[in-house]
Write a protein that holds these residues in place. Structure first.
Motif, PDB file in Angstrom:
ATOM      1  N   LYS B  26     -10.688   5.259  -1.636  1.00  0.00           N
ATOM      2  CA  LYS B  26      -9.407   5.956  -1.418  1.00  0.00           C
ATOM      3  C   LYS B  26      -8.309   5.424  -2.318  1.00  0.00           C
ATOM      4  O   LYS B  26      -7.340   6.124  -2.595  1.00  0.00           O
ATOM      5  CB  LYS B  26      -8.949   5.777   0.044  1.00  0.00           C
ATOM      6  N   ILE B  27      -8.407   4.173  -2.744  1.00  0.00           N
ATOM      7  CA  ILE B  27      -7.274   3.595  -3.479  1.00  0.00           C
ATOM      8  C   ILE B  27      -7.569   3.145  -4.898  1.00  0.00           C
ATOM      9  O   ILE B  27      -6.656   2.983  -5.688  1.00  0.00           O
ATOM     10  CB  ILE B  27      -6.622   2.423  -2.697  1.00  0.00           C
ATOM     11  N   TRP B  50      -4.139  -4.373  -6.173  1.00  0.00           N
ATOM     12  CA  TRP B  50      -3.215  -3.759  -5.217  1.00  0.00           C
ATOM     13  C   TRP B  50      -1.771  -4.151  -5.530  1.00  0.00           C
ATOM     14  O   TRP B  50      -0.867  -3.310  -5.548  1.00  0.00           O
ATOM     15  CB  TRP B  50      -3.601  -4.165  -3.783  1.00  0.00           C
ATOM     16  N   GLU B  54       1.318  -1.670  -6.491  1.00  0.00           N
ATOM     17  CA  GLU B  54       2.538  -1.634  -5.688  1.00  0.00           C
ATOM     18  C   GLU B  54       3.778  -1.956  -6.526  1.00  0.00           C
ATOM     19  O   GLU B  54       4.808  -1.308  -6.385  1.00  0.00           O
ATOM     20  CB  GLU B  54       2.425  -2.642  -4.533  1.00  0.00           C
ATOM     21  N   ARG B  67       8.420  10.044  -3.719  1.00  0.00           N
ATOM     22  CA  ARG B  67       7.849   9.079  -2.796  1.00  0.00           C
ATOM     23  C   ARG B  67       6.535   9.657  -2.298  1.00  0.00           C
ATOM     24  O   ARG B  67       6.505  10.736  -1.719  1.00  0.00           O
ATOM     25  CB  ARG B  67       8.822   8.873  -1.635  1.00  0.00           C
ATOM     26  N   ASP B  68       5.441   8.985  -2.570  1.00  0.00           N
ATOM     27  CA  ASP B  68       4.147   9.467  -2.080  1.00  0.00           C
ATOM     28  C   ASP B  68       3.202   8.276  -1.905  1.00  0.00           C
ATOM     29  O   ASP B  68       3.566   7.143  -2.227  1.00  0.00           O
ATOM     30  CB  ASP B  68       3.548  10.527  -3.020  1.00  0.00           C
ATOM     31  N   PHE B  69       2.024   8.557  -1.357  1.00  0.00           N
ATOM     32  CA  PHE B  69       1.032   7.500  -1.203  1.00  0.00           C
ATOM     33  C   PHE B  69      -0.186   7.920  -2.002  1.00  0.00           C
ATOM     34  O   PHE B  69      -1.050   8.624  -1.515  1.00  0.00           O
ATOM     35  CB  PHE B  69       0.687   7.297   0.274  1.00  0.00           C
ATOM     36  N   SER B  70      -0.185   7.506  -3.266  1.00  0.00           N
ATOM     37  CA  SER B  70      -1.197   7.998  -4.186  1.00  0.00           C
ATOM     38  C   SER B  70      -1.726   6.851  -5.054  1.00  0.00           C
ATOM     39  O   SER B  70      -1.642   6.904  -6.282  1.00  0.00           O
ATOM     40  CB  SER B  70      -0.555   9.092  -5.033  1.00  0.00           C
ATOM     41  N   PRO B  71      -2.241   5.800  -4.394  1.00  0.00           N
ATOM     42  CA  PRO B  71      -2.616   4.596  -5.151  1.00  0.00           C
ATOM     43  C   PRO B  71      -3.643   4.848  -6.247  1.00  0.00           C
ATOM     44  O   PRO B  71      -3.669   4.150  -7.248  1.00  0.00           O
ATOM     45  CB  PRO B  71      -3.166   3.646  -4.082  1.00  0.00           C
ATOM     46  N   LYS B  72      -4.480   5.870  -6.069  1.00  0.00           N
ATOM     47  CA  LYS B  72      -5.534   6.120  -7.045  1.00  0.00           C
ATOM     48  C   LYS B  72      -4.988   6.711  -8.346  1.00  0.00           C
ATOM     49  O   LYS B  72      -5.652   6.669  -9.373  1.00  0.00           O
ATOM     50  CB  LYS B  72      -6.563   7.074  -6.442  1.00  0.00           C
TER      51      LYS B  72
END
Lengths: 87, 151
Positions: B26-27, B50, B54, B67-72
């Motif tokens: 996922k990341i 990580w 970040e 603003r999103d959660f898209s670490p990949k």
């Protein structure tokens, strides 16, 4: 599963990842996982994986990107469940 | 613009189980997962990557307002001497990490030459200064025992 039921299930998923009891008690649609519940960003992945397991759906990367609030997450779950039902 | 991120390794150990099924997928990109699989210390590599993501995200988020959660979508490359690079949508951020036994701290800047001029302050509980905001840090990171500020 209606919206209220999704939110109730979502609450049980989120709870173990937040230590802010007061914020957890006040969870509503506008609650932000990081800003309000002080959830560690590495644990957002766990929430996504828990959601996949609990609702038996697959969360793609674009959907995951939006999963920062209860509202956005609930909408994504509802949409994925609907897609499932249509199959 | 600067970004920084600290990972308290003792807390990470109990807070996150990255060996959980599908977690890494996922990341981390395929290349990053290969780095983890071939690392002498996979735990260290997970948290190094990580903290790079970040710290770069903190700049990218301020720059784009997204603003999103898209670490990949943040692609890491690790070089020698704890230096690295994070690429997202044609933007490049340069990183420098400080790897210790109890924490990993990464600073990020949009220009490589800026990294050398960054001032870092890391505080361990109970010695966190209450009034650190007055010092106007460029980026703040909290995790577990640690508070990290950069200027």
């Amino acid at each position: 599963m209606n919206r209220e039921e999704i939110i109730e299930t979502l609450k049980t998923i989120i709870e173990p990842y937040s230590e802010d009891a007061a914020a957890l008690a006040d969870i509503d649609e506008n609650t932000d996982f990081i800003k309000d519940l002080k959830i560690n960003s590495a644990n957002l992945v766990d929430i996504v994986l828990d959601v996949e397991e609990k609702f038996n759906i697959e969360i793609d990367n674009d959907s995951m990107a939006k999963m920062l609030t209860v509202k956005a997450t609930t909408e994504i779950i509802a949409q994925k469940l609907e897609e499932h039902a249509g199959q | 613009m600067l970004g920084n991120d600290i990972v308290d390794l003792n807390l990470a150990k109990i807070q996150s189980n990255w060996r959980r099924k599908n977690y890494l997928d996922k990341i981390f990109t395929t290349e990053e997962q290969l780095l983890i699989a071939s690392a002498n210390d996979p735990d260290e590599m997970v948290w190094l990557l990580w903290s790079m993501k970040e710290s770069a995200y903190k700049i990218h988020n301020r720059k784009t307002g997204i603003r999103d959660f898209s670490p990949k979508s943040l692609n890491c490359a690790v070089y020698k001497d704890s230096l690295g690079e994070v690429n997202i949508n044609n933007c490049t951020y340069f990183t420098k990490s400080n790897i210790q036994t109890t924490f990993i701290h990464t600073i990020a800047a949009p220009v490589f030459d800026k990294l050398a001029a960054v001032k870092v302050a890391i505080y361990e509980l109970p010695d966190h200064p209450d009034d650190y905001k007055r010092t106007q840090p460029a980026s703040v990171s909290h995790h577990g025992q640690y508070l990290a500020l950069v200027y």
